[in-house]
Design an enzyme around this catalytic site. Structure first.
Site, PDB file in Angstrom:
ATOM      1  N   LYS A 211     -95.475   6.786 -15.938  1.00 14.34           N
ATOM      2  CA  LYS A 211     -96.227   7.668 -15.046  1.00 14.34           C
ATOM      3  C   LYS A 211     -97.197   6.851 -14.214  1.00 14.34           C
ATOM      4  O   LYS A 211     -97.536   5.717 -14.541  1.00 14.34           O
ATOM      5  CB  LYS A 211     -97.008   8.711 -15.845  1.00 14.34           C
ATOM      6  CG  LYS A 211     -98.233   8.143 -16.534  1.00 14.34           C
ATOM      7  CD  LYS A 211     -99.127   9.203 -17.132  1.00 14.34           C
ATOM      8  CE  LYS A 211    -100.414   8.540 -17.636  1.00 14.34           C
ATOM      9  NZ  LYS A 211    -101.198   9.378 -18.492  1.00 14.34           N
ATOM     10  N   GLY A 244    -102.646  17.841 -18.945  1.00 14.42           N
ATOM     11  CA  GLY A 244    -101.735  17.643 -17.828  1.00 14.42           C
ATOM     12  C   GLY A 244    -100.663  16.620 -18.140  1.00 14.42           C
ATOM     13  O   GLY A 244     -99.464  16.852 -17.917  1.00 14.42           O
TER      14      GLY A 244
END
Length: 330
Positions: A211, A244
């Site tokens: 990510k 998140g």
């Protein structure tokens, strides 16, 4: 669902010949956990007055003699972080001025830990700043659980015992007899943690979510490194804050073929909108510990809370007896 999972009682303090100089006090951040630790040790929490003046200033008074005693102060620096951190500093100072022989700050959750280095100009390293504050207040030793990064131990010039919540989570997962497990790190920075977790989970294979974080509390998930198709994915992290990262990771794992997703973290920070995200997420279960209290307003159907009270109590007992703490995790 809220469950309690504790380690077996091995060394009740009542069997120790010299326990008269051990004192355990609790700040206001997580009194239920402190009470559980006290029960494990076979003692009561020490009497203490905590109150606030009209302008919000915190007042602390220890209500028994602790002269020459080994004092353990339990206080995670969870929300509201600044209030609980200041309360811990005042507790340490009160014990130092009361002539305690040794003061151990027991910090199940060490706040301000995410800023542990400079990544841009003109930033503060708050993990080091907090270490300085606790040391200067008069703490003799620190006992903390699952730091955001292990290097924070080096910010202290006093003895530091670092314990892990993973044994409690591992025991719970093993009791579920899950099949085809793959342990997943939600980012590259957590690979070492996930690898150690996988080794203890019967040498399960490892996968990594790649990510890129665009801003604080905002993450963009890119892809999965490793094979998760048809497997039970166990996402492992030290904390869940806004959720998140872990929710995006879970959705990506499902999209790439994982048959089930479990999320595991030691610290349930659960800043808004974490609860809404987790409740709507593709999780079979979200497993956390009680280093931070989880009120009813932050509970949801997939949630399981495990107790680390006995683990912390055992660590306190070993420190008091000058025994090995690291051997608890071998």
């Amino acid at each position: 669902m809220i469950r309690s999972a504790t380690l077996p009682l091995q060394h009740p303090l009542t069997q120790i010949p010299d326990n008269s100089r051990l004192r355990l006090f609790s700040g206001s951040a997580n009194v239920p956990l402190s009470q559980e630790v006290a029960r494990y040790l076979g003692m009561d929490l020490g009497p203490m007055v905590r109150k606030r003046f009209a302008d919000g200033e915190i007042y602390v008074q220890i209500q028994e003699s602790i002269r020459g005693c080994d004092v353990y102060l339990m206080q995670p620096s969870c929300y509201p972080v600044n209030d609980h951190l200041m309360e811990l500093l005042i507790m340490v100072d009160a014990c130092r001025r009361a002539s305690a022989r040794q003061i151990t700050a027991v910090i199940p959750y060490y706040g301000y830990a995410r800023a542990d280095r400079k990544t841009a100009g003109r930033e503060s390293i708050t993990a080091k700043l907090v270490a300085n504050l606790i040391t200067e207040a008069g703490a003799s030793r620190i006992l903390a659980m699952d730091l955001h990064s292990a290097q924070i131990q080096g910010y202290f010039d006093i003895p530091f015992d670092h314990v892990y919540g993973s044994p409690v989570i591992l025991d719970y997962l093993l009791s579920k007899n899950l099949s085809d497990i793959v342990v997943v790190s939600p980012d590259v920075g957590g690979v070492a943690r996930a690898r150690a977790f996988a080794k203890k989970l019967n040498d399960a294979p490892l996968a990594i979510i790649d990510k890129r974080r665009q801003a604080h509390n905002v993450a963009e998930v890119l892809n999965v490194i490793g094979d998760v198709e048809g497997k039970t994915a166990v996402l492992v992290d030290d904390m869940i804050d806004t959720a998140g990262t872990i929710c995006e990771g879970a959705r990506l794992l499902r999209h790439t073929g994982a048959k089930a997703v479990y999320a595991c973290a030691t610290h349930a920070v659960f800043s808004p909108p974490a609860v809404e995200r987790l409740a709507a997420g593709p999780f079979e279960e979200v497993i956390v510990t009680n280093t931070i209290p989880v009120p009813e307003t932050k509970q949801f159907n997939q949630l399981t809370v495990l107790s680390v009270a006995n683990l912390l109590g055992e660590a306190i007992w070993r420190i008091h007896e000058d025994s090995s703490v690291s051997s608890m995790f071998r």
